[in-house]
Write a protein that holds these residues in place. Structure first.
Motif, PDB file in Angstrom:
ATOM      1  N   MET A   1     -21.896  29.999 -47.470  1.00  0.00           N
ATOM      2  CA  MET A   1     -22.302  29.063 -46.406  1.00  0.00           C
ATOM      3  C   MET A   1     -21.064  28.439 -45.771  1.00  0.00           C
ATOM      4  SD  MET A   1     -24.668  27.629 -44.562  1.00  0.00           S
ATOM      5  CE  MET A   1     -26.049  28.486 -45.316  1.00  0.00           C
ATOM      6  N   ALA A   2     -21.075  28.446 -44.457  1.00  0.00           N
ATOM      7  CA  ALA A   2     -19.953  27.847 -43.745  1.00  0.00           C
ATOM      8  C   ALA A   2     -19.919  26.333 -43.973  1.00  0.00           C
ATOM      9  CB  ALA A   2     -20.082  28.132 -42.246  1.00  0.00           C
ATOM     10  N   LYS A   3     -18.731  25.779 -43.825  1.00  0.00           N
ATOM     11  CA  LYS A   3     -18.574  24.336 -44.011  1.00  0.00           C
ATOM     12  C   LYS A   3     -17.907  23.740 -42.794  1.00  0.00           C
ATOM     13  CE  LYS A   3     -18.101  24.784 -48.988  1.00  0.00           C
ATOM     14  NZ  LYS A   3     -17.291  24.568 -50.170  1.00  0.00           N
ATOM     15  N   HIS A   4     -18.231  22.507 -42.518  1.00  0.00           N
ATOM     16  CA  HIS A   4     -17.614  21.804 -41.402  1.00  0.00           C
ATOM     17  C   HIS A   4     -17.361  20.355 -41.775  1.00  0.00           C
ATOM     18  CE1 HIS A   4     -19.165  25.281 -39.099  1.00  0.00           C
ATOM     19  NE2 HIS A   4     -18.081  25.061 -38.368  1.00  0.00           N
ATOM     20  N   PRO A   5     -16.419  19.711 -41.078  1.00  0.00           N
ATOM     21  CA  PRO A   5     -16.202  18.274 -41.297  1.00  0.00           C
ATOM     22  C   PRO A   5     -17.430  17.501 -40.826  1.00  0.00           C
ATOM     23  CG  PRO A   5     -14.377  19.235 -40.056  1.00  0.00           C
ATOM     24  CD  PRO A   5     -15.474  20.259 -40.092  1.00  0.00           C
ATOM     25  N   LEU A   6     -17.628  16.340 -41.420  1.00  0.00           N
ATOM     26  CA  LEU A   6     -18.789  15.522 -41.079  1.00  0.00           C
ATOM     27  C   LEU A   6     -18.367  14.060 -41.083  1.00  0.00           C
ATOM     28  CD1 LEU A   6     -21.839  15.178 -40.621  1.00  0.00           C
ATOM     29  CD2 LEU A   6     -22.146  15.286 -43.100  1.00  0.00           C
ATOM     30  N   GLN A   7     -18.717  13.380 -40.007  1.00  0.00           N
ATOM     31  CA  GLN A   7     -18.379  11.960 -39.912  1.00  0.00           C
ATOM     32  C   GLN A   7     -19.643  11.185 -39.599  1.00  0.00           C
ATOM     33  OE1 GLN A   7     -18.343   9.847 -36.910  1.00  0.00           O
ATOM     34  NE2 GLN A   7     -17.794   8.166 -38.287  1.00  0.00           N
ATOM     35  N   MET A   8     -19.853  10.109 -40.295  1.00  0.00           N
ATOM     36  CA  MET A   8     -20.972   9.210 -39.971  1.00  0.00           C
ATOM     37  C   MET A   8     -20.629   7.827 -40.482  1.00  0.00           C
ATOM     38  SD  MET A   8     -23.880  10.280 -42.774  1.00  0.00           S
ATOM     39  CE  MET A   8     -23.605  12.040 -42.730  1.00  0.00           C
ATOM     40  N   THR A   9     -21.491   6.857 -40.146  1.00  0.00           N
ATOM     41  CA  THR A   9     -21.285   5.500 -40.633  1.00  0.00           C
ATOM     42  C   THR A   9     -22.410   5.168 -41.604  1.00  0.00           C
ATOM     43  OG1 THR A   9     -20.286   4.923 -38.528  1.00  0.00           O
ATOM     44  CG2 THR A   9     -20.986   3.100 -39.938  1.00  0.00           C
ATOM     45  N   ILE A  10     -22.026   4.856 -42.828  1.00  0.00           N
ATOM     46  CA  ILE A  10     -23.027   4.526 -43.846  1.00  0.00           C
ATOM     47  C   ILE A  10     -22.850   3.073 -44.258  1.00  0.00           C
ATOM     48  CG2 ILE A  10     -23.953   5.080 -46.123  1.00  0.00           C
ATOM     49  CD1 ILE A  10     -22.784   7.888 -45.857  1.00  0.00           C
ATOM     50  N   ASN A  11     -23.901   2.314 -44.072  1.00  0.00           N
ATOM     51  CA  ASN A  11     -23.871   0.889 -44.427  1.00  0.00           C
ATOM     52  C   ASN A  11     -22.655   0.176 -43.822  1.00  0.00           C
ATOM     53  OD1 ASN A  11     -26.221   1.264 -45.910  1.00  0.00           O
ATOM     54  ND2 ASN A  11     -25.074   1.816 -47.754  1.00  0.00           N
ATOM     55  N   GLY A  12     -22.407   0.497 -42.565  1.00  0.00           N
ATOM     56  CA  GLY A  12     -21.347  -0.176 -41.831  1.00  0.00           C
ATOM     57  C   GLY A  12     -19.955   0.378 -42.052  1.00  0.00           C
ATOM     58  N   LYS A  13     -19.829   1.318 -42.993  1.00  0.00           N
ATOM     59  CA  LYS A  13     -18.490   1.873 -43.257  1.00  0.00           C
ATOM     60  C   LYS A  13     -18.411   3.305 -42.761  1.00  0.00           C
ATOM     61  CE  LYS A  13     -17.890  -0.676 -47.542  1.00  0.00           C
ATOM     62  NZ  LYS A  13     -18.972  -0.559 -48.508  1.00  0.00           N
ATOM     63  N   PRO A  14     -17.357   3.617 -41.993  1.00  0.00           N
ATOM     64  CA  PRO A  14     -17.203   5.001 -41.554  1.00  0.00           C
ATOM     65  C   PRO A  14     -16.904   5.909 -42.755  1.00  0.00           C
ATOM     66  CG  PRO A  14     -15.359   3.652 -40.800  1.00  0.00           C
ATOM     67  CD  PRO A  14     -16.294   2.734 -41.511  1.00  0.00           C
TER      68      PRO A  14
ATOM     69  N   ASP B   1     -15.303  19.811 -45.100  1.00  0.00           N
ATOM     70  CA  ASP B   1     -15.932  20.856 -45.903  1.00  0.00           C
ATOM     71  C   ASP B   1     -17.320  20.500 -46.422  1.00  0.00           C
ATOM     72  OD1 ASP B   1     -13.791  22.385 -45.492  1.00  0.00           O
ATOM     73  OD2 ASP B   1     -12.917  22.179 -47.500  1.00  0.00           O
ATOM     74  N   ILE B   2     -18.163  20.052 -45.525  1.00  0.00           N
ATOM     75  CA  ILE B   2     -19.558  19.817 -45.912  1.00  0.00           C
ATOM     76  C   ILE B   2     -20.370  21.048 -45.496  1.00  0.00           C
ATOM     77  CG2 ILE B   2     -21.573  18.359 -45.581  1.00  0.00           C
ATOM     78  CD1 ILE B   2     -19.185  17.111 -47.149  1.00  0.00           C
ATOM     79  N   PRO B   3     -21.009  21.692 -46.469  1.00  0.00           N
ATOM     80  CA  PRO B   3     -21.758  22.916 -46.138  1.00  0.00           C
ATOM     81  C   PRO B   3     -22.772  22.659 -45.024  1.00  0.00           C
ATOM     82  CG  PRO B   3     -21.666  22.597 -48.518  1.00  0.00           C
ATOM     83  CD  PRO B   3     -21.092  21.362 -47.898  1.00  0.00           C
TER      84      PRO B   3
ATOM     85  N   ALA C   1     -24.480  13.570 -38.134  1.00  0.00           N
ATOM     86  CA  ALA C   1     -23.110  13.538 -37.619  1.00  0.00           C
ATOM     87  C   ALA C   1     -23.009  12.500 -36.500  1.00  0.00           C
ATOM     88  CB  ALA C   1     -22.719  14.916 -37.103  1.00  0.00           C
ATOM     89  N   GLY C   2     -22.071  11.581 -36.656  1.00  0.00           N
ATOM     90  CA  GLY C   2     -21.844  10.570 -35.629  1.00  0.00           C
ATOM     91  C   GLY C   2     -22.861   9.445 -35.625  1.00  0.00           C
ATOM     92  N   LYS C   3     -23.860   9.528 -36.500  1.00  0.00           N
ATOM     93  CA  LYS C   3     -24.908   8.495 -36.496  1.00  0.00           C
ATOM     94  C   LYS C   3     -24.547   7.344 -37.433  1.00  0.00           C
ATOM     95  CE  LYS C   3     -29.041  11.129 -35.197  1.00  0.00           C
ATOM     96  NZ  LYS C   3     -28.562  12.370 -34.640  1.00  0.00           N
TER      97      LYS C   3
END
Lengths: 179, 943, 411
Positions: A1-14, A19-21, A76-78
């Motif tokens: 399975m391919a992997k990609h970077p992932l960015q989000m904000t969880i509980n106010g923290k980025p 490498d997230i599948p 992603a981005g949420k």
């Protein structure tokens, strides 16, 4: 399975991760990659709603999303909130303030084993936020609660205290208007 | 014979099991929690209101914040001292019970996703693993054998990382590609798990001596032939016990078969479904075996941590793995019985053992939980009840029940026995012959799920009584009032239930409830207004036994000179609020609740207990012999069920607190009140201990100056009075008793072991006595143990509940909608009302599921195949339970000294019968098989 | 005379049980035919008593309410004679002489023989009366004038005639009756003109209903979407097959009608639809990711994000939970309309035979934007649907705008 970077904000923290599948379910991302286990795996199939998190939309609205059937990359981005993010804590991590739903659930003995509690807290919190934008008429109150919490499964409590506590919070917060 | 724990033959002795040092420290334990994160329980000021009543559950804060309170939440990195790397495992299972197992083949996973370790039956055998006898044989099915049941595990697959595990598991799911099947083969068979017969022929009245009864004479046991029970003794009034019993049984059968004209003989069958407990936390464990220190660290979800720890140690000790130390960490959990005596624990321990130094987590997903999680037994019931048509009294009650125990024995035997002994519900039966047999099947293992057999039999009885009332054309509550037991009457085993029976009080209330009184008028009105539905009202009542006939609670309470009270208890929190209510029990005697509660405690070195023998099956002579040893107890520790927490657990807490009061606080108070010339303020008055009262947190008696707990604690310590007490009790439908000399005062107590601590100011002689793990271990004297014959009583502790249901049945879909319900509960003294009401509300929901929604095929197409989830298995939702409308009345206790009785099981039962009766009222036809699904209603209407 | 009387009495005495048995047979046959004609679907409101009416049927001309056809004399058809019932069924004539709205498929039923009508009526007479009136229907012109319907009926009511069947098998002929007359499948699966009449020359080539396509039932089209005789019969019996599950307007058809039909009739229906010599069902291979165009490749991530949790990453579905995308008949439809609608609207929980209960599918109308939807459609269609073409965002926009609930074909 391919992997990609992932960015989000969880509980106010980025939160940035590489490498997230591509097919990783969000619940596994929370549990195994972020050690946030409060969003509970009940059915793993989107039925019981114990795993829901809150997504904060750019337009100021909020909604609950089931993490067991939704891919991590959907977020992603949420901005999301999990059960771990509601209470305020001091530097030692001791809880100093609960959100109104949490407080009421505690006061009214709403849950027993509590495995489903994160789902109910999140669903009811989303409802509070929705009614803060648009209060509900008293005659519609019970229906609105049923619509918001109705899919959540609890095996211990018979739902009574979750529902009455939610109704009481909504009234106390002034989110119920005559009619 | 509710021997839920029949084979626990060894106990933790000084923490050493089979040469392995065992510690048991729950995740919620402050010491462990402090190492992980902030504590699970919080100081009482956060959950106690000013009035000393619980304002919230003591664990509520952690739970509502999503903290790691469940074993399921724990990963290696959460555990102090563990390596960070977390491995994952799964069980590979065969799903064809009619084919030989020929091996596994994982090549289709590809090289990348191969497990890092595959454990098979061969490995276990080669490595000398001795799997717990209760869960044997063949935890992993050896090649060449036919499975015992659908879903029989064949291998433990272990990966050392999450990602490969996840991908491999996805490929292994919903198919049996990895299993190689051999030839088609006959299904596995084995003897029935248990078979019992309870025969009683009473005297003229209940008070007269029984002609024959299980308690007085014997339970009857059949011979087994061709996997079936057979009765090959000749009935003989003058023969041995079995022959005599069979004589009476035969006589009853003849009377039923050719009854007198004035008898109505009811004769029908009932069936109940296999039920998935659906504890939302699926079974799981996470362990790290460290070969260097020869230690297994094991986080596990279980309702019986002592048993899990003991059996794990015994399983590994003889193997090639060196095991010196076993540290078991149970989490808060939920199971409704399904995590009691659960084989899963040992698979999880094995997964850890084979982790090659990497912590391994074995955690069911929901499909796997359906596939192998312990189920509620399906019953097939044949009832016969003879009733006098003139005076409506019950005459003879016969039952033949078969119980499907699934693929492993578990508690099927005792579930069957308890189901049969509960069949009478609340009614006095002058004569009864109750037969029951639990069989093996290829279905999923069934065990001790909530209700323990009584839900199945009593709900059927309640439907039967209602139907009989219809046939007699009399009011169904009137028929109940005619036949309900009154205090002092004997049950179907010939034993007299404990205390006052308040059944008639409840029946009288129900009889005048407006919905019951006007049910036919309401039905007419509703149906006229709503022509799409039929409307019905139904009532049912029952009383549920609680306890197992070998209960052994332990508790320890201490207070410091500063007035801090701490409680240690063997009980484990399973969602019922046990920690909260036990902390409050302390306040009855000490005026304040325990500030620190440690649940799931296993270190009781101060009592130096020893055990041995089987409490259910030992002879009187054996017991007498054992009792020569003052450290011997009938059983070391109870498992945790919700009912236990109320009654049995409270017993230990209460007795420990009572010792502290009588020998610590009260003497301290007297000293203070008697200060001054001529006995101080106490002198003019007579001061009696029985007049002592806590008022607003202060102790007073006979007009003495109120004293705070802190004042008394300080004085008790200064004077070296009793400031700590550890107790052990044993109950076999009655408490063991013994005399103890406590700080010079001799007392007879319902305890079989007691150790005390003296205050800081104690004289050196007393301090020297505190040489048993810091306590002064007292020697019991004149001990009296309940006679072993009481094992035949089966049950004597009852709590009654009744429920009145209103519902409608849709004429098109035939779906049933519960509109409203009202319940009456009698549970003695209520510890925390919200917890009792919560139990009731939850139990009723579960009952509604059992009655109307929950069902799955037992074998092929059923959960054993691994593709069941909550879409097909319907759990009750809020819309099913009349969430806004339901009401309940808790009867006030007779007095404040009423015991607190367990209700967690009984609350779910009457609603089942009431729904059955209400459906009959609605549609005019009886549906006797559960659940009452639309298909069954349509069948009843068309048939 | 006395002798004769005795003989008559005797005859009656003998005949009564016989007549009763015949009557029972007729009722039983009538119940079956009532299922086959699917009377219940329109004459029962959600949550309502069977045949008590009240279902709101959307039509281009307004909402038509299914009427009460229980034995209520006041609200139902308790006063109907067999003649009057036959007239209503086959000519759309009410007992009082007024015209029924053509939502009542008398345009198909007009080919029903009298004995079948009588049997249905005999069965309906056993249904308990429900004393409740169905809501009043009010339509736009000319349908609000019941008289106007007379003219409509003159023009269209008898349009549907059966194709000649001489050289066909018995099963085919039975299937034809079950499909065309009883099942009145053509009422939805045939395009309609602006006047709401079926376009007879395009019979069974697919119609539009409430924004969804009722796909073509022509043999070649069915085979092209992967249907063979076995699967089609199974689909009718169980509401599900490897091609997918019944949803939208077909779900009640399964519930009230096809699941109750016997295997022989279902096989006959499949025979009629696919022909005595069915065309080979087309097999569609899964295409590799590399083989997809850019939009579809992007759609792959959308699929993993919001679909794979139930339909599985490789499109194999989950047993008893959610259908496979591989081989799915809706994915394979040339027209992407239904695929888009399902993704946007979702599907409620669906109960099929036995313990089959498919999980509800959420709607994604407010979760995916038009580009994401387009990408997802392209992914599904290219990966598993055998489609090579690419939809543009504008195609999706156009489809979204055309939520026409008209019965007429949008062309």
């Amino acid at each position: 399975m391919a992997k990609h970077p992932l960015q989000m904000t969880i509980n106010g923290k980025p939160v940035d991760a590489v490498d997230i599948p591509d097919d990783l379910p969000m619940i596994d991302y929370l549990h195994e990659y972020n050690n946030l286990t409060g969003s509970r795996l009940g059915c793993g199939q989107g039925i019981c709603h114990a795993c829901v998190v809150i997504v904060d939309n750019p337009d100021g609205t909020s909604e609950e999303v089931r993490t067991c059937i939704t891919g991590a990359h959907y977020f992603a981005g949420k901005k999301i909130r999990t059960i771990e993010g509601h209470a305020k804590r001091d530097e030692q991590g001791v809880v100093t303030e609960l959100n109104p739903i949490q407080l009421r659930f505690v006061d009214e003995f709403a849950f027993q084993c509590s495995y489903c509690a994160p789902g109910f807290v999140n669903a009811a919190t989303v409802l509070v936020e929705k009614l803060q934008r648009q209060p509900v008429a008293k005659s519609q109150l019970e229906q609105v609660i049923e619509d918001s919490l109705g899919h959540h499964i609890c095996r211990c409590t018979g739902y009574v205290r979750y529902y009455s506590a939610t109704r009481n919070v909504l009234s106390d917060l002034g989110l119920v208007k005559e009619g | 014979m509710s021997n839920r724990d029949i084979s626990r033959r060894s106990f933790l002795q000084g923490g050493l099991v089979a040469g392995v040092s065992v510690t048991l420290m729950p995740l919620s334990n402050p010491a462990l929690a402090a190492l992980r994160e902030n504590s699970v329980t919080v100081p009482p000021e956060q959950w106690l209101g000013n009035n000393g009543k619980a304002r919230a559950r003591s664990d509520a804060m952690s739970k509502v914040c999503g903290s790691k309170v469940f074993a399921r939440d724990i990963r290696a990195k959460d555990m102090p001292g563990w390596p960070e790397q977390q491995g994952h495992a799964m069980l590979l299972k065969t799903t064809k019970a009619d084919h030989l197992f020929a091996g596994i083949d994982l090549t289709f996973l590809g090289a990348e996703l191969q497990p890092d370790r595959t454990v098979t039956a061969e490995d276990l055998s080669k490595d000398g693993i001795v799997f717990p006898e209760d869960h044997a044989p063949d935890p992993l099915l050896p090649v060449g054998q036919v499975p015992m049941f659908i879903g029989h595990p064949v291998a433990i697959l272990i990966w050392h990382d999450f990602e490969r595990f996840r991908q491999a598991k996805a490929k292994l799911k919903f198919n049996d590609k990895a299993i190689r099947y051999g030839e088609k083969a006959a299904l596995y068979t084995t003897d029935p798990y248990g078979s019992f017969r309870y025969v009683r022929v009473g005297g003229k009245t209940s008070a007269d001596e029984d002609e024959f009864a299980s308690l007085k004479d014997s339970i009857l046991f059949p011979m087994l032939r061709n996997r079936r029970p057979v009765w090959n003794s000749q009935p003989d009034l003058h023969g041995n016990l079995t022959e005599r019993g069979l004589f009476y049984a035969e006589r009853m059968k003849q009377q039923i078969d050719s009854p007198p004209d004035n008898w109505l003989v009811f004769d029908e069958r009932y069936k109940t479904p296999s039920i998935e407990p659906a504890a939302l936390e699926p079974d799981n464990g996470n362990g790290w075996y460290d070969p260097a220190s020869k230690t297994l660290h094991f986080v596990v979800a279980t309702q019986c941590p002592h048993e899990a720890a003991t059996e794990t140690a015994k399983m590994i000790a003889p193997s090639r793995f060196s095991l010196a130390q076993l540290n078991v960490h149970p989490g808060y959990t939920v199971g409704y019985g399904s995590k009691d005596h659960n084989i899963f624990v040992y698979y999880a321990a094995l997964a850890a053992l084979y982790g090659n130094g990497v912590p391994v987590r074995l955690a069911n997903d929901r499909y796997e939980q359906f596939q192998s999680g312990i189920k509620r037994h399906p019953f097939d019931i044949h009832y016969q009840l003879a009733v006098d048509k003139n005076d409506h009294s019950f005459k003879i009650f016969r039952s033949e029940m078969t119980v499907d125990g699934g693929g492993r024995a578990n508690y099927s035997s005792s579930v069957a026995a308890v189901g049969a002994t509960a069949a009478q519900s609340i009614y006095y039966m002058p004569q009864n012959d109750l037969q029951v047999t639990a069989f093996h099947s290829r279905g999923v293992e069934a065990g001790s799920m909530r209700g323990y057999g009584t839900l199945q039999s009593m709900a059927a009885t309640e439907m039967m009584v209602d139907e009989i009332a219809g046939r007699l054309n009399i009011d169904a509550i009137k028929l109940r009032q005619k036949n309900a037991m009154v205090s002092g009457m004997k049950n179907t085993q010939g034993a007299v239930p404990a205390g006052a029976l308040r059944l008639h009080e409840i029946l009288d209330k129900a009889a005048v409830h407006p919905v019951w009184k006007n049910r036919d008028v309401i039905k007419q009105e509703r149906e006229a207004a709503d022509p799409d539905n039929w409307y019905g009202v139904g009532f049912a009542i029952c009383q549920k036994d609680f306890g197992t006939g070998a209960e052994a609670p332990m508790a320890s309470i201490e207070f410091t000179a500063d007035g801090e009270v701490s409680l240690r208890h063997i009980g484990i929190e399973i969602g019922t609020g046990m920690a909260t209510s036990q902390a409050l029990v302390v306040a009855d005697f000490l005026g304040v609740p325990a500030a620190h509660v440690k649940t799931g405690e296993t270190e009781w070195d101060e009592l130096q207990l020893t055990s041995g023998g089987n409490p259910y099956t030992m002879s009187q002579a054996e017991q007498n012999e054992f009792l020569r040893n003052p450290r011997w107890v009938g059983k070391l520790a109870s498992a945790s069920s919700a009912t236990n927490s109320a009654y049995y657990f409270s017993h230990a807490t209460r007795e420990a607190a009572r010792v502290l009061f009588n020998h610590g606080l009260w003497p301290a108070a007297l000293q203070i009140w008697r200060q001054g010339p001529y006995g101080g303020q106490a002198n003019p008055y007579v001061v009696r201990r029985e007049d002592a009262h806590w008022v607003d947190g202060k102790l007073t008696a006979n007009g003495m100056q109120p004293l705070s707990f802190e004042t008394l604690a300080k004085r008790a310590h200064e004077q070296g009075l009793v400031t700590g007490a550890t107790v052990h009790g044993f109950n076999r439908w009655s408490w063991a008793e013994a005399e103890f000399s406590i700080d010079g005062v001799r007392e007879r107590l319902p305890l079989d072991s007691l150790a005390v601590k003296y205050g800081d100011g104690a004289v050196s002689v007393k301090k020297a006595q505190m040489n048993s793990a810091g306590f002064h271990l007292l020697d019991r004297q004149n001990v009296h143990y309940p006679d072993v014959q009481l094992n035949n009583a089966a049950v004597t502790y009852y709590s009654p509940v009744a429920t009145l249901v209103e519902l409608k049945v849709n004429k098109g879909s035939a779906e049933v909608q519960v509109l409203n319900h009202h319940s009456w509960v009698e549970c003695g003294r209520v510890l925390v009302e919200e917890l009792v009401r919560g139990q009731l509300e939850g139990g009723i929901a579960m009952g509604i599921g059992h009655a109307l929604l929950e069902e799955m095929p037992l074998y092929e197409g059923g959960p054993g195949e691994g593709d069941w989830n909550f879409n097909r298995y319907r759990l009750p939702l809020a819309k099913h339970v009349a969430v806004w409308k339901q009401t309940a009345e808790i009867l006030p206790p007779l007095s404040a000294s009423d015991p607190s009785k367990g209700i967690a099981e009984v609350v779910m039962i009457p609603v089942v019968g009431a729904i059955g009766n209400a459906v009959a009222h609605a549609i005019g036809k009886r549906v006797r098989d559960l659940p009452i699904s639309p298909a069954r209603i349509k069948e009843a209407l068309n048939g | 005379m006395k002798h004769l009387l005795t003989r008559i009495t005797l005859a009656v005495g003998l005949a009564a049980p016989l007549l009763q048995a015949q009557a029972d047979d007729q009722v039983e046959r009538g119940e079956y035919l009532t299922r086959a004609a699917d009377c219940m679907a329109c004459h029962t409101a959600p949550g309502g008593a069977p045949f008590a009416g009240g279902l709101a049927i959307e039509s281009p001309f307004g909402i038509i309410y299914g009427t009460n056809i229980t034995q209520s004399k006041e609200h139902g058809i308790g006063l109907y004679t067999d003649d009057e019932f036959f007239a209503a069924l086959t000519e759309g004539k009410r007992r009082d002489g007024a015209n029924l709205y053509p939502a009542m498929p008398y345009t198909s039923y007009h080919l029903m023989p009298r004995e079948d009508s009588d049997a249905i009526h005999a069965y309906l007479k056993t249904v308990a009366p429900i004393e409740r009136d169905a809501p009043e229907t009010s339509l736009s012109f000319p349908f609000n004038v019941r008289l106007g319907l007379t003219a409509w009926n003159l023009m269209y009511a008898d349009d549907l005639q059966l194709k000649p069947a001489e050289d066909k098998s018995e099963a085919w002929q039975r299937g034809q009756y079950m499909v065309e007359v009883m099942g009145h499948c053509g009422e939805c699966h045939t395009p309609r003109s602006a006047t709401g009449a079926m376009e007879v020359d395009k019979h069974l080539s697919g119609g539009l209903l409430n924004g969804y396509l009722s796909p073509s039932l022509l043999a070649d089209d069915l085979a092209n979407r992967g249907w063979n005789h076995q699967d089609l019969s199974t689909f009718l019996k169980h509401g599900m097959s490897s091609q997918g599950t019944m949803f939208n307007e077909m779900y009640p058809v399964f519930h009230n009608s096809t699941q109750f039909l016997d295997d022989k009739d279902l096989a006959a229906m499949a025979t009629y639809l696919l022909g005595d010599t069915p065309p080979a069902a087309k097999v569609v291979e899964t295409r590799t990711l590399d083989d997809l165009n850019d939009s579809a490749k992007r759609g792959h991530q959308q699929y993993l994000n919001v679909c794979a949790g139930c339909h599985a990453p490789e499109g194999e579905g989950k047993p008893h939970i959610a259908v496979a995308m591989r081989g799915n008949t809706t994915v394979r439809l040339d027209d992407p309309r239904n695929l888009l609608r399902v993704i946007e609207d979702g599907i409620d929980e669906q109960q099929f035979s036995g313990f089959e209960r498919m999980q509800p599918m959420p709607g994604f109308a407010d979760k995916l934007d038009q580009t994401q939807l387009t990408d997802l459609l392209n992914y599904l269609r290219q990966r598993w649907g055998g489609q090579t073409g690419e939809l543009a965002v504008s195609d999706v926009q156009k489809l979204q705008a055309d939520k026409s609930d008209t019965h007429s074909k949008a062309d």
